[in-house]
Design a protein around this motif. Structure first.
Motif, PDB file in Angstrom:
ATOM      1  N   PHE A 636     -14.662   5.193   9.012  1.00  0.00           N
ATOM      2  CA  PHE A 636     -14.423   5.283   7.582  1.00  0.00           C
ATOM      3  C   PHE A 636     -15.753   5.532   6.870  1.00  0.00           C
ATOM      4  O   PHE A 636     -16.723   4.790   7.068  1.00  0.00           O
ATOM      5  CB  PHE A 636     -13.794   3.993   7.045  1.00  0.00           C
ATOM      6  N   ALA A 637     -15.778   6.572   6.057  1.00  0.00           N
ATOM      7  CA  ALA A 637     -17.015   6.951   5.362  1.00  0.00           C
ATOM      8  C   ALA A 637     -16.739   7.121   3.869  1.00  0.00           C
ATOM      9  O   ALA A 637     -15.624   7.444   3.462  1.00  0.00           O
ATOM     10  CB  ALA A 637     -17.558   8.261   5.936  1.00  0.00           C
ATOM     11  N   ARG A 638     -17.778   6.895   3.086  1.00  0.00           N
ATOM     12  CA  ARG A 638     -17.679   7.061   1.644  1.00  0.00           C
ATOM     13  C   ARG A 638     -16.534   6.211   1.059  1.00  0.00           C
ATOM     14  O   ARG A 638     -15.792   6.652   0.198  1.00  0.00           O
ATOM     15  CB  ARG A 638     -17.454   8.536   1.287  1.00  0.00           C
ATOM     16  N   VAL A 639     -16.412   4.964   1.545  1.00  0.00           N
ATOM     17  CA  VAL A 639     -15.319   4.125   1.082  1.00  0.00           C
ATOM     18  C   VAL A 639     -15.755   3.256  -0.094  1.00  0.00           C
ATOM     19  O   VAL A 639     -16.904   2.837  -0.192  1.00  0.00           O
ATOM     20  CB  VAL A 639     -14.773   3.225   2.205  1.00  0.00           C
ATOM     21  N   ALA A 640     -14.822   2.981  -0.988  1.00  0.00           N
ATOM     22  CA  ALA A 640     -15.038   2.093  -2.127  1.00  0.00           C
ATOM     23  C   ALA A 640     -14.709   0.659  -1.701  1.00  0.00           C
ATOM     24  O   ALA A 640     -14.025   0.437  -0.696  1.00  0.00           O
ATOM     25  CB  ALA A 640     -14.151   2.521  -3.291  1.00  0.00           C
ATOM     26  N   PRO A 641     -15.173  -0.360  -2.456  1.00  0.00           N
ATOM     27  CA  PRO A 641     -14.945  -1.763  -2.090  1.00  0.00           C
ATOM     28  C   PRO A 641     -13.479  -2.109  -1.883  1.00  0.00           C
ATOM     29  O   PRO A 641     -13.114  -2.763  -0.908  1.00  0.00           O
ATOM     30  CB  PRO A 641     -15.527  -2.526  -3.281  1.00  0.00           C
ATOM     31  N   GLU A 642     -12.609  -1.641  -2.803  1.00  0.00           N
ATOM     32  CA  GLU A 642     -11.196  -1.967  -2.675  1.00  0.00           C
ATOM     33  C   GLU A 642     -10.572  -1.306  -1.449  1.00  0.00           C
ATOM     34  O   GLU A 642      -9.599  -1.800  -0.874  1.00  0.00           O
ATOM     35  CB  GLU A 642     -10.422  -1.569  -3.935  1.00  0.00           C
ATOM     36  N   GLN A 643     -11.163  -0.181  -1.003  1.00  0.00           N
ATOM     37  CA  GLN A 643     -10.650   0.486   0.190  1.00  0.00           C
ATOM     38  C   GLN A 643     -11.042  -0.272   1.459  1.00  0.00           C
ATOM     39  O   GLN A 643     -10.261  -0.359   2.408  1.00  0.00           O
ATOM     40  CB  GLN A 643     -11.159   1.926   0.235  1.00  0.00           C
ATOM     41  N   LYS A 644     -12.242  -0.807   1.481  1.00  0.00           N
ATOM     42  CA  LYS A 644     -12.663  -1.635   2.613  1.00  0.00           C
ATOM     43  C   LYS A 644     -11.768  -2.869   2.709  1.00  0.00           C
ATOM     44  O   LYS A 644     -11.350  -3.273   3.801  1.00  0.00           O
ATOM     45  CB  LYS A 644     -14.127  -2.045   2.434  1.00  0.00           C
ATOM     46  N   TYR A 645     -11.434  -3.448   1.576  1.00  0.00           N
ATOM     47  CA  TYR A 645     -10.527  -4.593   1.512  1.00  0.00           C
ATOM     48  C   TYR A 645      -9.159  -4.206   2.091  1.00  0.00           C
ATOM     49  O   TYR A 645      -8.549  -4.961   2.848  1.00  0.00           O
ATOM     50  CB  TYR A 645     -10.389  -5.045   0.056  1.00  0.00           C
ATOM     51  N   ARG A 646      -8.706  -3.015   1.739  1.00  0.00           N
ATOM     52  CA  ARG A 646      -7.398  -2.546   2.213  1.00  0.00           C
ATOM     53  C   ARG A 646      -7.395  -2.368   3.730  1.00  0.00           C
ATOM     54  O   ARG A 646      -6.425  -2.760   4.404  1.00  0.00           O
ATOM     55  CB  ARG A 646      -7.057  -1.223   1.532  1.00  0.00           C
ATOM     56  N   VAL A 647      -8.452  -1.810   4.279  1.00  0.00           N
ATOM     57  CA  VAL A 647      -8.550  -1.616   5.728  1.00  0.00           C
ATOM     58  C   VAL A 647      -8.472  -2.973   6.440  1.00  0.00           C
ATOM     59  O   VAL A 647      -7.740  -3.142   7.421  1.00  0.00           O
ATOM     60  CB  VAL A 647      -9.856  -0.890   6.096  1.00  0.00           C
ATOM     61  N   VAL A 648      -9.208  -3.953   5.931  1.00  0.00           N
ATOM     62  CA  VAL A 648      -9.204  -5.288   6.539  1.00  0.00           C
ATOM     63  C   VAL A 648      -7.807  -5.906   6.476  1.00  0.00           C
ATOM     64  O   VAL A 648      -7.316  -6.477   7.453  1.00  0.00           O
ATOM     65  CB  VAL A 648     -10.239  -6.200   5.836  1.00  0.00           C
ATOM     66  N   SER A 649      -7.160  -5.777   5.327  1.00  0.00           N
ATOM     67  CA  SER A 649      -5.815  -6.351   5.154  1.00  0.00           C
ATOM     68  C   SER A 649      -4.823  -5.768   6.141  1.00  0.00           C
ATOM     69  O   SER A 649      -4.030  -6.496   6.754  1.00  0.00           O
ATOM     70  CB  SER A 649      -5.330  -6.115   3.719  1.00  0.00           C
ATOM     71  N   LEU A 650      -4.858  -4.449   6.315  1.00  0.00           N
ATOM     72  CA  LEU A 650      -3.910  -3.809   7.229  1.00  0.00           C
ATOM     73  C   LEU A 650      -4.192  -4.167   8.685  1.00  0.00           C
ATOM     74  O   LEU A 650      -3.263  -4.307   9.490  1.00  0.00           O
ATOM     75  CB  LEU A 650      -3.936  -2.294   7.025  1.00  0.00           C
ATOM     76  N   LEU A 651      -5.454  -4.305   9.033  1.00  0.00           N
ATOM     77  CA  LEU A 651      -5.793  -4.737  10.387  1.00  0.00           C
ATOM     78  C   LEU A 651      -5.231  -6.137  10.654  1.00  0.00           C
ATOM     79  O   LEU A 651      -4.723  -6.424  11.748  1.00  0.00           O
ATOM     80  CB  LEU A 651      -7.313  -4.732  10.586  1.00  0.00           C
ATOM     81  N   GLN A 652      -5.307  -7.011   9.645  1.00  0.00           N
ATOM     82  CA  GLN A 652      -4.748  -8.349   9.801  1.00  0.00           C
ATOM     83  C   GLN A 652      -3.223  -8.297   9.899  1.00  0.00           C
ATOM     84  O   GLN A 652      -2.618  -9.046  10.665  1.00  0.00           O
ATOM     85  CB  GLN A 652      -5.184  -9.233   8.629  1.00  0.00           C
ATOM     86  N   ASP A 653      -2.609  -7.395   9.126  1.00  0.00           N
ATOM     87  CA  ASP A 653      -1.152  -7.240   9.200  1.00  0.00           C
ATOM     88  C   ASP A 653      -0.712  -6.816  10.596  1.00  0.00           C
ATOM     89  O   ASP A 653       0.407  -7.123  11.032  1.00  0.00           O
ATOM     90  CB  ASP A 653      -0.672  -6.203   8.180  1.00  0.00           C
ATOM     91  N   LEU A 654      -1.593  -6.103  11.298  1.00  0.00           N
ATOM     92  CA  LEU A 654      -1.287  -5.646  12.660  1.00  0.00           C
ATOM     93  C   LEU A 654      -1.529  -6.733  13.708  1.00  0.00           C
ATOM     94  O   LEU A 654      -1.412  -6.483  14.906  1.00  0.00           O
ATOM     95  CB  LEU A 654      -2.134  -4.412  12.997  1.00  0.00           C
TER      96      LEU A 654
END
Length: 943
Positions: A636-654
């Motif tokens: 993941f490149a050029r990501v905004a803070p809320e996008q990094k948060y989203r990636v973490v959340s989805l990984l936890q959902d998995l």
């Protein structure tokens, strides 16, 4: 008696300070533009004390002490001991049961106190810092050293450590939620205010301790410190939050209750069996059952867990990973995904400009690090800013559009240090290499306003008054940022000193150069300027300048290309993660090609074409699409803070346990969301450190991997303890079962007091020793445990009762019958009193103790041979073995203990038998482990 400190000046009225101009404020607080002198600092430190918040009154030590004696297991033992003491003819049994509780409670309290002191000591290793002006020089000091009158410098990401009056601000926004509950950042300025009808927190020119800088920068004068600050006045409220129990703690509570219920049920079964099957009196049956209950309760479980966690925290601290609370350690061991940023964590954070690029030339820059020594060449010919105006113009613009400072080495710090962003610091260094005088530039070209860097727009702008050889303007804006976004905002370009309209070919050439550098793992910043003197209808007030207004119609100047090479040890750490089945996903704000280049170089991605998802693409894909992408290699490149948060959340959902690294304000949401937030101790902002669970004092990714290894070891050590304790339970239960099943034809081979002797003394210290075992070789070659995995597994139960426990039971009963046979007793005619019976029960007790010596060696490793880790390496276990042998001798040879525990002295033959007991226990298990290793090796070869 506590020494009373004076209140800071004007403590009663912050509003009064808000009404003063800068000069009046300096006069009131007896300071100046150059800050305080060293003598003033000493005087004020003596008068006002340290800038610290007195902690909330802690829980009474007596209450903490008593809690260790009131758990479910403890209450059960208090009750059972009371019945034995008051309602039977064996008061010594009641005393022994109470001693179990007393010793267990004392040890628990000791370990908790030790762990608490350890974590407090670690917190002191994480001081907060503040930047101040003293005697005209910028210094970095401990926040607790601030005194009233200090001139404080703050910028985005800083935690404000004292109440202060702003005297110079650039787009300053402060998050005051810790004090007011208002989550939106509050704009602050340096304007004089009346303060009438306003609360303290509404004052726009005052900043407060405990708040954080969301945007901008400022200079302020400290007015209050410590308990005199607004934060200090409400410290009891801010410190009232209790710690939540970790998953391990909740699982231990559940396990304790389950074991207690099982122990009681076993006791009930044995009670009725003793009465109705063997026809014992009720009182004797109760004592018999009570012994079984005590035997099955793992009294040392909680102290072992605390000790294991505390020792792991101490070992991790030596490896540069400071854990803020003990309960985080076990979560680390379950980590299945690490979302890591790039700069500073995977790389050396020694950013160095290696190329400067313009539309007409490429400049090569020599010299690494922050030392200003180095040369700049064009086509192999050395050049300087004096010789090349185009180079001077580019470097001047880049360095003026910077807030960082490079401090030279001194007696305390032998290396160059950076105050601020390393990316900005290296721009100052390359300017010095070109022969530019930074101090003169700043003085000749004063900054009028700053539009701080924002992760969403990916650029920063400063506005200056200046006169330059290539520009007649007196007011110019300099902007630096991401090349793609910057090129789109430029309408002109500077080529060899000539300014003309930018063409599509120019933009293609810029992006081609950018991609060329990025493919090499280099970071690229574009630099542009705008002649504001030529812009019509600009607002008169600088405070009205906005990014939308200023950052357009710019003139493209060039690219600054910098390198931050990977840390040498990171590649090995990444491979260790792969071996441990831990995924690493790079989530960075950097350019995609740069990120992929670094990721390939250190082995994070191993495929030829990993998917690169940019922030722009991320904003347009659904959660389901993103979950699918997370199943493959992705950067993941050029990501905004809320996008990094989203990636973490989805990984936890998995179903993943996610660790996240970060150092900036923009990383705070993801750090808080993660199962384990990991902040950088050197480059990390105060906000990031506050949000994290663990702090790396060396900013090194390899330290995270070592911490995960320790976390895995902690969990395994707790399971080793359970395995050890339960296998002795089997050895204690089988003699009683033999007594019941034979309807007392086999006199009780192990008395209740002897069972208590094992649980009270001989088992405790070796079991605790298992809690301090270092990580076993191969622990990082296995998949991480899942959230559903239980501490007490079927494998542990089987191994404890039907492998170790069965072996120990056979040896113990063998020792009992061996002694009876040596004394001439035969089956059907076994004595239940007298010297022979006592010698036989003493042998049963000794056999259990000595088989436990073999068992504790076996439990130290799961697969490895105990001889490869060193059978005598664990000092706690060694002490425990010596202690249990000494205790057995006391019980066997001291007359007082002989009467209480129904023991007798043993002869030479009996001692030889006991000394040989550990041999088959260790030998059989070594054979099993060797077979297990061989099978594992075959499975690896067939894959």
């Amino acid at each position: 008696m506590k020494e009373e400190r004076a209140a800071a000046p004007d403590e009663r009225s912050l509003k009064e300070l808000s009404c003063l101009g800068a000069n009046e404020l300096y006069q009131r607080l007896d300071t100046g533009l150059d800050g305080l002198t060293s003598n003033q600092v000493k005087e004020r430190k003596a008068k006002y004390g340290s800038n610290t918040i007195e902690p909330k009154k802690k829980e009474s030590q007596w209450l903490k002490f008593l809690k260790n004696f009131t758990s479910l297991m403890a209450i059960l033992l208090w009750f059972g001991g009371a019945i034995a003491f008051f309602f039977t003819d064996t008061p010594q049994l009641g005393i022994a049961i109470w001693l179990v509780n007393v010793i267990n409670g004392l040890f628990s309290y000791f370990q908790e106190s030790r762990a608490s002191k350890a974590t407090e000591a670690l917190k002191k290793m994480l001081p907060s810092y503040a930047r101040v002006i003293r005697e005209g020089k910028e210094e970095q000091i401990l926040a607790e050293e601030l005194v009233p009158g200090d001139v404080l410098l703050i910028e985005e990401g800083d935690r404000i450590s004292a109440d202060a009056r702003v005297i110079q601000a650039t787009d300053l926004q402060v998050n005051q939620s810790a004090l007011t509950g208002e989550s939106n950042p509050i704009r602050k300025n340096d304007e004089v205010q009346s303060g009438k009808g306003m609360g303290n927190f509404e004052l726009k020119n005052m900043i407060f301790a405990g708040t954080t800088v969301s945007n901008g920068s400022a200079r302020a004068v400290v007015s209050q410190i410590g308990m005199q600050t607004e934060f200090g006045k409400i410290a009891d409220l801010t410190q009232s939050l209790g710690e939540e129990k970790s998953p391990l703690q909740m699982e231990l509570d559940k396990l304790t209750k389950q074991i207690s219920v099982i122990a009681i049920l076993i006791g009930v079964v044995f009670f009725f069996a003793a009465i109705f099957f063997v026809h014992q009196p009720v009182a004797q049956g109760f004592i018999f059952a009570l012994g079984m209950i005590v035997a099955f309760i793992p009294e040392g479980l909680l102290p072992t867990v605390t000790l294991s966690l505390a020792m792991a925290v101490q070992r991790m601290a030596k490896e540069h990973a400071l854990v803020k609370k003990l309960s985080s350690v076990e979560t680390l061991g379950a980590t299945s995904v690490i979302c890591s940023d790039k700069t500073g964590t995977l790389t050396q954070n020694e950013m160095t400009v290696c190329y400067a690029w313009t539309a007409s030339k490429e400049y090569q820059v020599g010299g690494l690090g922050y030392a200003p020594q180095g040369t700049i060449t064009v086509n192999g010919q050395q050049t300087t800013g004096d010789q090349d105006p185009e180079l001077a113009w580019l470097l001047r613009a880049a360095s003026l559009c910077s807030n960082a400072r490079v401090l030279p080495p001194d007696d305390e710090n032998p290396r160059y240090r950076v105050l601020g962003d390393p990316t900005e610091a290296c721009l100052n260094v390359v300017a010095q290499k070109a022969g530019l005088d930074l101090a003169a530039m700043v003085k000749e070209n004063p900054r009028l306003r700053e539009l701080p860097f924002d992760s969403s727009r990916k650029r920063m702008t400063t506005i200056h008054n200046l006169t330059m050889p290539l520009a007649e303007a007196t007011r110019v804006s300099f902007t630096k940022g991401a090349p793609k976004e910057m090129a789109a905002l430029c309408t002109k370009i500077c080529v060899a000193g000539t300014i003309r309209a930018i063409t599509s070919e120019d933009q293609a050439k810029i992006m081609q150069a950018n991609d060329h550098y990025a493919e090499q793992g280099l970071r690229v910043l574009a630099v542009a300027y705008r002649d504001l003197g030529q812009v019509a209808n600009l607002p008169k007030g600088f405070s009205q300048y906005t990014p939308e207004l200023i950052e357009q119609d710019m003139i493209f100047m060039g690219l600054m290309v910098m390198a931050d090479p990977p840390r040498e040890e990171v590649a090995a750490a990444v491979q260790k993660c792969h071996d441990a089945h831990i995924r690493i996903i790079m989530v960075t704000g950097d350019y995609g090609l740069t990120a992929v280049s670094i990721a390939k170089r250190i082995g994070i991605v191993q495929g030829a074409n990993p998917r690169v998802i940019t922030g722009l693409e991320l904003a347009n894909i659904s959660d389901e699409e993103l979950k699918t992408a997370l199943g493959d290699e992705v950067v993941f490149a050029r990501v905004a803070p809320e996008q990094k948060y989203r990636v973490v959340s989805l990984l936890q959902d998995l179903g993943n346990v996610v660790a996240v690294t970060g150092d900036g304000v923009n990383d705070a949401p993801a750090l808080k969301k993660a199962d384990i937030g990991v902040a950088m101790g050197i480059t990390g902002t105060d906000v990031a450190k506050e949000s994290a669970d663990m702090i790396l004092t060396d900013d090194n990714f390899a330290s995270i991997v070592r911490a995960v290894e320790e976390g895995r070891a902690v969990y395994k050590n707790i399971q080793k303890f359970l395995l050890y304790i339960f296998n002795s339970n089997m050895s204690e239960a089988v003699p009683s079962a033999a007594f019941l099943l034979s309807r007392a034809a086999i006199p009780l081979p192990l008395t209740v007091m002897q069972i208590l002797a094992i649980d009270l003394g001989t088992d405790m210290i070796p079991a605790l020793g298992l809690g301090v075992e270092e990580p076993e070789e191969g622990i990082m070659t296995r998949p991480p445990r899942t959230k559903k995995d239980a501490l007490l597994t079927k494998g542990i139960i089987f191994k404890a009762f039907f492998w170790y426990g069965l072996m120990g039971s056979v040896v113990a009963m063998g020792a009992y019958f061996y002694t009876m046979a040596q004394r001439g007793a035969t089956i059907g005619n076994l004595p239940s009193v007298g010297v022979t019976y006592r010698e036989a029960t003493t042998m049963t007790l000794g056999a259990i103790i000595f088989t436990q010596i073999g068992a504790v060696w076996n439990c130290r490793t799961e697969r490895s041979s105990v001889f490869t880790v060193g059978p005598f390496k664990n000092k706690v276990i060694n002490v425990g073995i010596v202690f249990e042998m000494a205790l057995f001798c006391l019980l066997s040879y001291v007359p007082l203990f002989q009467d209480v525990f129904q023991t007798a002295p043993l002869g030479v033959k009996e001692w030889l038998f006991l000394l040989l007991c550990p041999v088959p226990i260790v030998a059989i298990e070594e054979v099993r482990k060797a077979y297990s290793r061989r099978q594992a090796s075959k499975r690896r070869q067939t894959k």
